[in-house]
Design a protein around this motif. Structure first.
Motif, PDB file in Angstrom:
ATOM      1  N   VAL A 170       0.856  -1.187   0.000  1.00  0.00           N
ATOM      2  CA  VAL A 170       0.000   0.000   0.000  1.00  0.00           C
ATOM      3  C   VAL A 170       0.890   1.233   0.000  1.00  0.00           C
ATOM      4  CG1 VAL A 170      -1.722   1.317   1.274  1.00  0.00           C
ATOM      5  CG2 VAL A 170      -1.883  -1.182   1.141  1.00  0.00           C
ATOM      6  N   SER A 171       0.758   2.030  -1.045  1.00  0.00           N
ATOM      7  CA  SER A 171       1.579   3.246  -1.144  1.00  0.00           C
ATOM      8  C   SER A 171       0.851   4.467  -0.586  1.00  0.00           C
ATOM      9  CB  SER A 171       1.969   3.502  -2.603  1.00  0.00           C
ATOM     10  OG  SER A 171       0.809   3.602  -3.426  1.00  0.00           O
ATOM     11  N   THR A 172      -0.489   4.449  -0.612  1.00  0.00           N
ATOM     12  CA  THR A 172      -1.290   5.527  -0.020  1.00  0.00           C
ATOM     13  C   THR A 172      -2.419   4.883   0.757  1.00  0.00           C
ATOM     14  OG1 THR A 172      -0.836   6.986  -1.908  1.00  0.00           O
ATOM     15  CG2 THR A 172      -2.645   7.609  -0.448  1.00  0.00           C
ATOM     16  N   GLY A 173      -2.537   5.242   2.041  1.00  0.00           N
ATOM     17  CA  GLY A 173      -3.484   4.579   2.915  1.00  0.00           C
ATOM     18  C   GLY A 173      -4.910   5.095   2.797  1.00  0.00           C
ATOM     19  N   TYR A 174      -5.791   4.379   3.501  1.00  0.00           N
ATOM     20  CA  TYR A 174      -7.209   4.720   3.536  1.00  0.00           C
ATOM     21  C   TYR A 174      -7.419   5.966   4.395  1.00  0.00           C
ATOM     22  CZ  TYR A 174     -12.236   4.015   4.458  1.00  0.00           C
ATOM     23  OH  TYR A 174     -13.608   4.158   4.574  1.00  0.00           O
ATOM     24  N   HIS A 208      -8.951  10.081   1.052  1.00  0.00           N
ATOM     25  CA  HIS A 208      -8.828   8.910   0.172  1.00  0.00           C
ATOM     26  C   HIS A 208      -9.881   7.864   0.542  1.00  0.00           C
ATOM     27  CE1 HIS A 208      -5.769   5.979  -1.891  1.00  0.00           C
ATOM     28  NE2 HIS A 208      -6.670   6.448  -2.742  1.00  0.00           N
ATOM     29  N   THR A 209     -10.710   7.473  -0.428  1.00  0.00           N
ATOM     30  CA  THR A 209     -11.784   6.514  -0.149  1.00  0.00           C
ATOM     31  C   THR A 209     -11.353   5.058  -0.327  1.00  0.00           C
ATOM     32  OG1 THR A 209     -12.540   6.777  -2.432  1.00  0.00           O
ATOM     33  CG2 THR A 209     -13.620   8.127  -0.743  1.00  0.00           C
ATOM     34  N   GLY A 210     -10.123   4.874  -0.670  1.00  0.00           N
ATOM     35  CA  GLY A 210      -9.600   3.513  -0.807  1.00  0.00           C
ATOM     36  C   GLY A 210      -8.132   3.489  -0.461  1.00  0.00           C
ATOM     37  N   VAL A 211      -7.412   2.557  -1.022  1.00  0.00           N
ATOM     38  CA  VAL A 211      -5.953   2.506  -0.867  1.00  0.00           C
ATOM     39  C   VAL A 211      -5.339   2.374  -2.253  1.00  0.00           C
ATOM     40  CG1 VAL A 211      -5.982   1.494   1.447  1.00  0.00           C
ATOM     41  CG2 VAL A 211      -5.938  -0.009  -0.557  1.00  0.00           C
ATOM     42  N   ASP A 212      -4.093   2.836  -2.376  1.00  0.00           N
ATOM     43  CA  ASP A 212      -3.355   2.676  -3.622  1.00  0.00           C
ATOM     44  C   ASP A 212      -2.306   1.581  -3.455  1.00  0.00           C
ATOM     45  OD1 ASP A 212      -4.813   4.717  -4.721  1.00  0.00           O
ATOM     46  OD2 ASP A 212      -3.271   6.256  -4.373  1.00  0.00           O
ATOM     47  N   PHE A 213      -2.285   0.665  -4.413  1.00  0.00           N
ATOM     48  CA  PHE A 213      -1.244  -0.361  -4.434  1.00  0.00           C
ATOM     49  C   PHE A 213      -0.183   0.038  -5.459  1.00  0.00           C
ATOM     50  CE2 PHE A 213      -4.554  -2.898  -2.453  1.00  0.00           C
ATOM     51  CZ  PHE A 213      -3.842  -3.698  -1.560  1.00  0.00           C
ATOM     52  N   GLN A 251     -13.739  -2.330  -5.811  1.00  0.00           N
ATOM     53  CA  GLN A 251     -13.519  -1.481  -6.965  1.00  0.00           C
ATOM     54  C   GLN A 251     -12.028  -1.426  -7.299  1.00  0.00           C
ATOM     55  OE1 GLN A 251     -13.052   2.583  -6.503  1.00  0.00           O
ATOM     56  NE2 GLN A 251     -14.182   3.216  -8.345  1.00  0.00           N
ATOM     57  N   TYR A 252     -11.727  -1.400  -8.627  1.00  0.00           N
ATOM     58  CA  TYR A 252     -10.354  -1.391  -9.109  1.00  0.00           C
ATOM     59  C   TYR A 252     -10.259  -0.262 -10.142  1.00  0.00           C
ATOM     60  CZ  TYR A 252     -11.198  -6.111  -7.359  1.00  0.00           C
ATOM     61  OH  TYR A 252     -11.592  -7.179  -6.580  1.00  0.00           O
ATOM     62  N   THR A 305      -1.478  10.913 -10.424  1.00  0.00           N
ATOM     63  CA  THR A 305      -0.164  11.548 -10.556  1.00  0.00           C
ATOM     64  C   THR A 305       0.869  10.548 -11.061  1.00  0.00           C
ATOM     65  OG1 THR A 305       0.345  11.020  -8.245  1.00  0.00           O
ATOM     66  CG2 THR A 305      -0.640  13.177  -8.701  1.00  0.00           C
ATOM     67  N   GLY A 306       0.461   9.268 -11.217  1.00  0.00           N
ATOM     68  CA  GLY A 306       1.380   8.239 -11.694  1.00  0.00           C
ATOM     69  C   GLY A 306       0.680   6.886 -11.696  1.00  0.00           C
ATOM     70  N   PRO A 307       1.280   5.902 -12.309  1.00  0.00           N
ATOM     71  CA  PRO A 307       0.640   4.584 -12.380  1.00  0.00           C
ATOM     72  C   PRO A 307       0.542   3.914 -11.014  1.00  0.00           C
ATOM     73  CG  PRO A 307       2.881   4.462 -13.229  1.00  0.00           C
ATOM     74  CD  PRO A 307       2.601   5.916 -12.998  1.00  0.00           C
ATOM     75  N   HIS A 308      -0.610   3.333 -10.759  1.00  0.00           N
ATOM     76  CA  HIS A 308      -0.851   2.562  -9.537  1.00  0.00           C
ATOM     77  C   HIS A 308      -2.242   1.923  -9.671  1.00  0.00           C
ATOM     78  CE1 HIS A 308      -2.841   6.406  -8.592  1.00  0.00           C
ATOM     79  NE2 HIS A 308      -3.670   5.668  -7.842  1.00  0.00           N
ATOM     80  N   LEU A 309      -2.642   1.125  -8.683  1.00  0.00           N
ATOM     81  CA  LEU A 309      -4.009   0.588  -8.654  1.00  0.00           C
ATOM     82  C   LEU A 309      -4.733   1.198  -7.474  1.00  0.00           C
ATOM     83  CD1 LEU A 309      -6.226  -1.449  -9.591  1.00  0.00           C
ATOM     84  CD2 LEU A 309      -5.332  -2.983  -7.816  1.00  0.00           C
ATOM     85  N   HIS A 310      -5.874   1.835  -7.753  1.00  0.00           N
ATOM     86  CA  HIS A 310      -6.743   2.303  -6.677  1.00  0.00           C
ATOM     87  C   HIS A 310      -7.732   1.172  -6.361  1.00  0.00           C
ATOM     88  CE1 HIS A 310      -9.226   5.067  -4.307  1.00  0.00           C
ATOM     89  NE2 HIS A 310     -10.281   4.476  -4.881  1.00  0.00           N
ATOM     90  N   PHE A 311      -7.777   0.790  -5.076  1.00  0.00           N
ATOM     91  CA  PHE A 311      -8.643  -0.322  -4.662  1.00  0.00           C
ATOM     92  C   PHE A 311      -9.561   0.135  -3.545  1.00  0.00           C
ATOM     93  CE2 PHE A 311      -9.444  -3.866  -1.698  1.00  0.00           C
ATOM     94  CZ  PHE A 311     -10.138  -4.730  -2.544  1.00  0.00           C
TER      95      PHE A 311
END
Length: 260
Positions: A137-141, A153-158, A198-199, A229-235
């Protein structure tokens, strides 16, 4: 004119009747000869014993002995044939029993394997996995900032480079698949437990609405579409299909056995 024998001896030549001694000797010799050639064996002893003594009858009991031996040989052959049949029947029964036992064992093993396979598949379908393998997880909930319209943030970023395989975290059915504004290319899946995942921001989508998916199945590739701002997965994990019903996705995954 008649003549008499002066010597007093018995008549000689072919007209003379054999003496009792000679007849007895001949019978004994005959029996001995039959014994030596195998006609009369140990099995004939009872038959010989049953015959009247030679001295009593004056007859050679060869015919009676032969009939008795023949009967005993026939009886012995019949007994041997019956014994062979019984042995063959027992062998066949043993082979059939062994075949049935082997078949029952094979069936039991096959059924056990089938049960194990079904149980393994059941566990697999109930299992949960991370949406990106080997990521973090690069950005938390609930992280705050101006980047999110809701203020947090409504989810987390992987963390994930573009083109990384994105997986469904569990079994479910696709309810959304396509472009969705700031989420870019996104997929929403209704999970079998009634929750939703959600993905977002994917570079490509590999599933369509109505399609069922299994745990770990690839649903697309990560990217940088939408507001990023860059590639990642929002989950996200949600209680409904709609935005705003989000729950802590890390706690959600951990409650299903996913270590993050």
């Amino acid at each position: 004119m008649a003549f008499t024998c002066a010597t007093g001896k018995r008549p000689a030549g072919k007209h003379r009747r054999p003496s009792r001694f000679e007849r007895t000797t001949a019978r004994a010799a005959g029996v001995a000869a039959l014994t030596a050639t195998g006609v009369i064996g140990t099995l004939a002893a009872p038959a010989l014993a049953a015959e009247p003594a030679v001295e009593q009858t004056g007859l050679i009991p060869v015919v009676s002995v032969e009939n008795s031996i023949a009967d005993q040989i026939d009886a012995q052959a019949a007994a041997q044939e019956q014994a062979a049949k019984e042995t063959a029947a027992r062998k066949k029964a043993a082979e059939e029993a062994a075949r049935k036992k082997a078949a029952a064992k094979a069936k039991k093993e096959r059924e056990a394997k089938e049960r194990a396979a079904r149980e393994a598949e059941r566990k697999r379908l109930l299992s949960y996995v991370a949406p990106i393998s080997g990521s973090y997880v690069s950005t938390g909930y609930k992280t705050g900032g101006a980047l999110w319209s809701s203020g947090s943030h409504t989810g987390v970023d992987f963390h994930a480079a573009s083109g990384t395989s994105v997986h469904s975290v569990a079994a479910g059915a696709v309810v959304e698949a396509g472009w969705d504004g700031s989420y870019g290319n996104q997929v929403v899946i209704k999970m079998n437990d009634g929750t939703y995942t959600q993905y977002g921001h994917m570079s490509s989508i590999a599933v369509s609405v109505g399609q069922t998916v299994t745990p770990g199945q690839q649903i697309g590739l990560s990217g940088a579409t939408g507001n990023v701002t860059g590639p990642h997965l929002h989950f996200e994990a949600r209680t409904t299909q709609e935005y705003g019903s989000d729950i802590d996705p890390v706690a959600y995954l951990r409650s299903h056995g996913v270590n993050l």
